[in-house]
Structure formats: structure tokens, C-alpha cells
Design a protein around this motif. Sequence first.
Motif, PDB file in Angstrom:
ATOM      1  N   ALA A 179      57.511  40.805 -80.293  1.00  0.00           N
ATOM      2  CA  ALA A 179      58.424  41.686 -79.254  1.00  0.00           C
ATOM      3  C   ALA A 179      58.741  42.831 -79.867  1.00  0.00           C
ATOM      4  O   ALA A 179      58.609  43.848 -79.082  1.00  0.00           O
ATOM      5  N   GLU A 180      59.127  43.012 -81.174  1.00  0.00           N
ATOM      6  CA  GLU A 180      59.227  44.231 -81.609  1.00  0.00           C
ATOM      7  C   GLU A 180      58.230  45.101 -81.852  1.00  0.00           C
ATOM      8  O   GLU A 180      58.193  46.118 -81.519  1.00  0.00           O
TER       9      GLU A 180
ATOM     10  N   ARG B  86      55.739  45.146 -79.958  1.00  0.00           N
ATOM     11  CA  ARG B  86      55.361  45.457 -78.492  1.00  0.00           C
ATOM     12  C   ARG B  86      56.290  46.344 -77.894  1.00  0.00           C
ATOM     13  O   ARG B  86      56.034  46.907 -76.753  1.00  0.00           O
TER      14      ARG B  86
ATOM     15  N   LYS C 224      68.067  40.270 -76.859  1.00  0.00           N
ATOM     16  CA  LYS C 224      66.938  40.207 -77.666  1.00  0.00           C
ATOM     17  C   LYS C 224      66.168  38.543 -77.106  1.00  0.00           C
ATOM     18  O   LYS C 224      65.062  38.548 -76.891  1.00  0.00           O
TER      19      LYS C 224
ATOM     20  N   ALA D  98      59.447  36.457 -72.087  1.00  0.00           N
ATOM     21  CA  ALA D  98      58.075  36.536 -72.321  1.00  0.00           C
ATOM     22  C   ALA D  98      57.360  35.308 -72.840  1.00  0.00           C
ATOM     23  O   ALA D  98      56.123  35.015 -72.353  1.00  0.00           O
TER      24      ALA D  98
ATOM     25  N   ASP E  22      54.332  35.569 -70.349  1.00  0.00           N
ATOM     26  CA  ASP E  22      53.253  36.037 -70.929  1.00  0.00           C
ATOM     27  C   ASP E  22      52.415  35.364 -71.973  1.00  0.00           C
ATOM     28  O   ASP E  22      52.878  35.062 -73.280  1.00  0.00           O
TER      29      ASP E  22
ATOM     30  N   ILE F 212      64.921  38.224 -73.585  1.00  0.00           N
ATOM     31  CA  ILE F 212      63.663  38.971 -73.567  1.00  0.00           C
ATOM     32  C   ILE F 212      62.513  38.072 -74.028  1.00  0.00           C
ATOM     33  O   ILE F 212      61.509  37.821 -73.265  1.00  0.00           O
TER      34      ILE F 212
ATOM     35  N   PHE G 221      51.458  36.928 -75.492  1.00  0.00           N
ATOM     36  CA  PHE G 221      52.651  36.924 -76.406  1.00  0.00           C
ATOM     37  C   PHE G 221      52.832  35.644 -77.006  1.00  0.00           C
ATOM     38  O   PHE G 221      52.698  35.319 -78.085  1.00  0.00           O
TER      39      PHE G 221
ATOM     40  N   TRP H 100      59.253  46.059 -77.002  1.00  0.00           N
ATOM     41  CA  TRP H 100      60.358  45.493 -75.992  1.00  0.00           C
ATOM     42  C   TRP H 100      61.714  45.734 -76.391  1.00  0.00           C
ATOM     43  O   TRP H 100      62.502  45.363 -75.375  1.00  0.00           O
TER      44      TRP H 100
ATOM     45  N   ASP I  91      62.830  48.252 -77.439  1.00  0.00           N
ATOM     46  CA  ASP I  91      63.219  49.861 -77.824  1.00  0.00           C
ATOM     47  C   ASP I  91      64.460  50.353 -76.862  1.00  0.00           C
ATOM     48  O   ASP I  91      65.203  51.283 -77.332  1.00  0.00           O
TER      49      ASP I  91
END
Length: 172
Positions: free
Chosen positions: A40-41, A43, A79, A86, A90, A82, A93, A45, A47
Amino acid sequence: MEALIGVVAVLAWLGGAFMVMARGYILPAMRSEEWRLEVAEERGWFDGIDTPSPPPASEADPASLTGLMETASEVGKRKRVIVAKAWQEDPEFKAEVRRRYREHYVKYHAEYSLFIGGAWALTFVLVEPVNKALVPEDLEILAPVYALVVPLWIAAAVIALLEGLKSARRRS
């Protein structure tokens, strides 16, 4: 003598059970969580989520540290939400996390190792010559050790062997 063997056997069984649970289930689950956060970091996600920075040591009063910890807790919760979304929505992912898992662990490695340990226990219990060769007549207390403790340590050794083979394959 038999009491000492019994106590050592119980401790060895507990140690084997802990080894199998830790190496077979707990550590892989923890690593899977780390890989989810890493993917995730990567990608981007996270930020938009600001991670709080600690105040200077001279300004570190209990009230500001409490507020900082609450903010960090909220960031961690966001986090995790998220990552959970995902994971459900996803497939790319999920595939990337599973690929990283397969790089480090053999699929069903704990189950395979427990099966091999169980095969030893079954062999010991059912095959009379093996039983007679390993258990002297004056120490009948060793029979449960060979039937209950040894399979767990065989399973722990197989887990370590499978992890070592995966590690060697990654390095080559």
C-alpha cells in the motif's frame, strides 16, 4: 527418574507446540500484515495521511505526548482501513501480497510439517518393532514422549527446513 522425564517431556511438548505455532502461523501472519502495508505504501495510498512527528525532547510534556499517541493511533487506524478495503476490492493488491508471501513461505508449510510429524507418531504407535527399539522396558514413560513430543519437534524442523529452502532459492 520417571518424574523428571515426565516434567522434561511436558516442557519439550510445550516448546514444540510454541515453535510450530510461532513459525508456522503467527510469524507468517505478522509478515503478511507487513507486506500489505508495504504494498500500500509503494502504491502511494498513504500519501494523504500525515504521520505526526514527535516534539523535541525539551518540549515533551505528558499532555503533548498523549495527543501525539492519539494522533498516531488514528493514523494507524486509517491505514488499516485503507489496506482492508484494498484487500477486499483490489485483486492486484491481493496478488502482490500473496506473491511476496510465496517468496518466503511454502504454501501450507505448517500443515505439511504437522502431517509429517503425525506420520512419525502413527508409525511409532502402529509399528511394533519401532516402538520396541526406541522404548526400553524399564522406561515405559518414553512412549508418550516419542508419540507426542517428537512429532512436534519434527514438524518444527520441517518448517525450518522449508523456510531455509525458500530463503536459499531467493538468494540464488
